[in-house]
Write an enzyme that holds these catalytic residues in place. Structure first.
Site, PDB file in Angstrom:
ATOM      1  N   ARG A 227       0.693  -0.962   0.048  1.00 27.79           N
ATOM      2  CA  ARG A 227      -0.175  -0.114  -0.306  1.00 27.79           C
ATOM      3  C   ARG A 227       1.070   1.594  -0.313  1.00 27.79           C
ATOM      4  NH1 ARG A 227      -3.473  -2.647  -1.746  1.00 27.79           N
ATOM      5  NH2 ARG A 227      -5.529  -3.393  -0.412  1.00 27.79           N
ATOM      6  N   HIS A 275      -1.445  -0.275  -9.310  1.00 30.53           N
ATOM      7  CA  HIS A 275      -2.172  -0.785  -8.738  1.00 30.53           C
ATOM      8  C   HIS A 275      -1.980  -2.613  -9.418  1.00 30.53           C
ATOM      9  CE1 HIS A 275      -3.813  -0.993  -4.790  1.00 30.53           C
ATOM     10  NE2 HIS A 275      -3.789  -2.287  -4.854  1.00 30.53           N
TER      11      HIS A 275
HETATM   12  P1  NAP Z   1      -1.667 -11.546   5.057  1.00 32.65           P
HETATM   13  O1  NAP Z   1      -1.766 -13.459   4.565  1.00 32.65           O
HETATM   14  O2  NAP Z   1      -2.732 -11.231   5.711  1.00 32.65           O
HETATM   15  O3  NAP Z   1      -0.520 -11.660   5.209  1.00 32.65           O
HETATM   16  C1  NAP Z   1       0.248 -10.421   6.086  1.00 32.65           C
HETATM   17  C2  NAP Z   1       1.340 -10.260   6.668  1.00 32.65           C
HETATM   18  O4  NAP Z   1       2.291  -9.015   7.403  1.00 32.65           O
HETATM   19  C3  NAP Z   1       1.969 -11.572   7.744  1.00 32.65           C
HETATM   20  O5  NAP Z   1       2.808 -12.217   7.674  1.00 32.65           O
HETATM   21  C4  NAP Z   1       1.850 -10.498   9.157  1.00 32.65           C
HETATM   22  O6  NAP Z   1       2.604 -11.691  10.309  1.00 32.65           O
HETATM   23  C5  NAP Z   1       2.703  -9.903   8.697  1.00 32.65           C
HETATM   24  N1  NAP Z   1       2.665  -8.376   9.473  1.00 32.65           N
HETATM   25  C6  NAP Z   1       1.342  -7.770   9.584  1.00 32.65           C
HETATM   26  N2  NAP Z   1       1.187  -6.734  10.389  1.00 32.65           N
HETATM   27  C7  NAP Z   1       3.324  -6.836  10.630  1.00 32.65           C
HETATM   28  C8  NAP Z   1       3.682  -5.432  11.875  1.00 32.65           C
HETATM   29  N3  NAP Z   1       3.736  -4.988  12.122  1.00 32.65           N
HETATM   30  N4  NAP Z   1       5.279  -6.352  11.426  1.00 32.65           N
HETATM   31  C9  NAP Z   1       5.370  -7.524  11.004  1.00 32.65           C
HETATM   32  N5  NAP Z   1       4.952  -8.629  10.264  1.00 32.65           N
HETATM   33  C10 NAP Z   1       3.386  -7.887   9.684  1.00 32.65           C
HETATM   34  O7  NAP Z   1      -1.632 -10.910   3.447  1.00 32.65           O
HETATM   35  P2  NAP Z   1      -1.578 -11.141   2.224  1.00 32.65           P
HETATM   36  O8  NAP Z   1      -2.658 -11.641   1.388  1.00 32.65           O
HETATM   37  O9  NAP Z   1      -0.378 -11.352   1.984  1.00 32.65           O
HETATM   38  O10 NAP Z   1      -1.358  -9.581   1.431  1.00 32.65           O
HETATM   39  C11 NAP Z   1      -0.392  -8.422   1.958  1.00 32.65           C
HETATM   40  C12 NAP Z   1      -0.892  -7.356   1.435  1.00 32.65           C
HETATM   41  O11 NAP Z   1      -1.027  -7.257   0.111  1.00 32.65           O
HETATM   42  C13 NAP Z   1      -2.192  -7.172   1.221  1.00 32.65           C
HETATM   43  O12 NAP Z   1      -2.540  -6.615   3.143  1.00 32.65           O
HETATM   44  C14 NAP Z   1      -2.340  -5.616   0.283  1.00 32.65           C
HETATM   45  O13 NAP Z   1      -2.851  -4.502   1.242  1.00 32.65           O
HETATM   46  C15 NAP Z   1      -1.541  -6.069  -0.458  1.00 32.65           C
HETATM   47  N6  NAP Z   1      -1.777  -6.205  -1.444  1.00 32.65           N
HETATM   48  C16 NAP Z   1      -1.908  -5.849  -2.651  1.00 32.65           C
HETATM   49  C17 NAP Z   1      -2.464  -5.899  -3.815  1.00 32.65           C
HETATM   50  C18 NAP Z   1      -1.267  -5.363  -4.959  1.00 32.65           C
HETATM   51  O14 NAP Z   1      -2.164  -5.051  -6.568  1.00 32.65           O
HETATM   52  N7  NAP Z   1      -0.268  -4.215  -4.966  1.00 32.65           N
HETATM   53  C19 NAP Z   1      -2.454  -7.107  -4.413  1.00 32.65           C
HETATM   54  C20 NAP Z   1      -2.969  -8.157  -3.156  1.00 32.65           C
HETATM   55  C21 NAP Z   1      -2.460  -7.756  -2.237  1.00 32.65           C
HETATM   56  P3  NAP Z   1       2.162 -12.851  10.606  1.00 32.65           P
HETATM   57  O15 NAP Z   1       1.873 -13.888   9.670  1.00 32.65           O
HETATM   58  O16 NAP Z   1       3.061 -12.555  11.820  1.00 32.65           O
HETATM   59  O17 NAP Z   1       0.123 -12.428  11.280  1.00 32.65           O
HETATM   60  C1  GLV Z   2      -5.056  -5.650  -3.743  1.00 31.93           C
HETATM   61  O1  GLV Z   2      -4.659  -4.619  -3.423  1.00 31.93           O
HETATM   62  C2  GLV Z   2      -5.721  -5.958  -2.885  1.00 31.93           C
HETATM   63  O2  GLV Z   2      -5.569  -5.849  -1.545  1.00 31.93           O
HETATM   64  O3  GLV Z   2      -6.487  -7.721  -3.263  1.00 31.93           O
END
Ligand code: NAP
Ligand code: GLV
Length: 312
Positions: A227, A275
């Site tokens: 983000r 994005h």
């Molecule tokens: P997720 O499965 O919820 O994983 C989040 C990870 O971040 C977990 O490993 C968590 O630790 C860690 N984390 C959260 N807060 C933290 C902190 N304060 N300090 C250290 N580690 C922390 O999320 P995801 O599905 O992988 O997605 C991640 C993010 O990618 C989304 O929230 C979104 O903003 C972004 N995204 C972007 C796009 C794009 O097109 N650019 C697309 C999809 C998603 P734990 O495992 O210990 O809980």
């Molecule tokens: C895209 O940014 C998502 O969070 O799925």
């Protein structure tokens, strides 16, 4: 959990292809009573949403589960939710492989200096450069969730040293896993190419700032695919100007769309994409949500429920 097999569902699709979602949901859940906002269904127990308005949530006070069409729930967390509602995010849903190929493309383009070869080719110059050693380019992945783990494993398959950092400790083959605030500095100081895949929460807003990016190895490179509000944009520019950072590939900005005058469009060290690093695969997302609704009807709690105290 709801037990009514005909629990009404409200669909709110701002900025996304509503007709595709509606048709897919009707096919996957043929017995469900589905209403499409702005038609309100005040008795709806489930909602399936992307960027809903406060009006939508206020019109559906009975909601129990709000399925977000993406992985990141930060926009939803800023709204006032119905009293008994919990948010469920998409878990991978076809996005992890896209994240892996986006990050590997950015990493390899930087490491193999493909931009320099493209510049040479533009002037028909056959200009080989000395090879670089991937041991000098350790990659640090912030966030080891559904997307970060896939990215870390894929980068490791290219034989780069890989570190990962998360909230709670992890064990991933081929990845040096560090966790928590106590190990943040160690993670940064061993990293040259930093990949951000953290959710946006109060704890991660502005986490990519002058102090943290300064801790990267010299010639640091940032790939932010999470983000825009996690990056203090002027701090990145300052570190590039000071020569500590080599550049960045950014898929997100603080204001989206980035306006034409945004400096990131005009810096040769920065690649900016709109994005698109990983986009929800509608077919997979609908199958995942429909399966969770069916499981919920049997009394089981679905996975992917957001913890409001953590914000993700
Ligand atoms: P997720 O499965 O919820 O994983 C989040 C990870 O971040 C977990 O490993 C968590 O630790 C860690 N984390 C959260 N807060 C933290 C902190 N304060 N300090 C250290 N580690 C922390 O999320 P995801 O599905 O992988 O997605 C991640 C993010 O990618 C989304 O929230 C979104 O903003 C972004 N995204 C972007 C796009 C794009 O097109 N650019 C697309 C999809 C998603 P734990 O495992 O210990 O809980
Ligand atoms: C895209 O940014 C998502 O969070 O799925």
């Amino acid at each position: 959990m709801p037990t009514n097999p005909h629990a009404p569902i409200a669909l709110c699709c701002s900025h996304v292809e509503g007709a595709t979602w509606e048709a897919g949901l009707r096919a996957a859940l043929p017995d469900a009573a589905l209403s499409v906002w702005p038609v309100a269904a005040p008795d709806a127990e489930y909602a399936i949403v992307w960027s809903p308005t406060q009006d939508f949530l206020d019109a559906h006070p009975q909601l129990r589960l709000i399925f977000n069409m993406g992985a990141g729930v930060d926009a939803l967390m800023r709204l006032r939710l119905p009293p008994n509602a919990r948010i469920v995010r998409i878990e991978d849903g076809g996005m992890a492989v896209q994240m892996a190929d986006y990050v590997c493309h950015a990493l390899l383009r930087h490491f193999r200096e493909f931009d320099r070869y493209a510049a040479s080719a533009a002037s028909s110059a056959w200009a080989p450069r000395a090879p670089r050693d991937r041991r000098d380019f350790p990659v640090g992945v912030m966030g080891l969730g559904a997307l970060g783990q896939r990215v870390a494993r894929t980068v490791a398959a290219f034989d780069f040293p890989v570190l990962g950092w998360s909230q709670s400790p992890k064990s991933i083959e081929g990845v040096t896993c560090l966790a928590g605030a106590d190990e943040f500095d160690r993670f940064l100081s061993q990293t040259r190419v930093l990949v951000c895949l953290l959710p946006l929460t109060p704890a991660t807003e502005n986490i990519l700032n002058y102090a943290s990016l300064s801790r990267l190895k010299a010639g640091g490179y940032l790939i932010n695919v999470a983000r825009g509000a996690q990056l203090v944009e002027e701090d990145l520019l300052r570190l590039i100007d000071e020569g500590h950072m080599a550049g960045a590939t950014l898929d997100v900005t603080r204001v989206e769309p980035a306006p034409p005058e945004h400096p990131f469009w005009h810096r040769p060290e920065i690649e900016l994409t709109p994005h698109i690093a990983a986009q929800t695969v509608v077919r997979e997302a609908i199958a995942q949500i429909a399966a969770k609704i069916a499981a919920g009807l049997d009394g089981a709690a679905p996975s992917g429920v957001v913890d409001p105290s953590r914000g993700y």
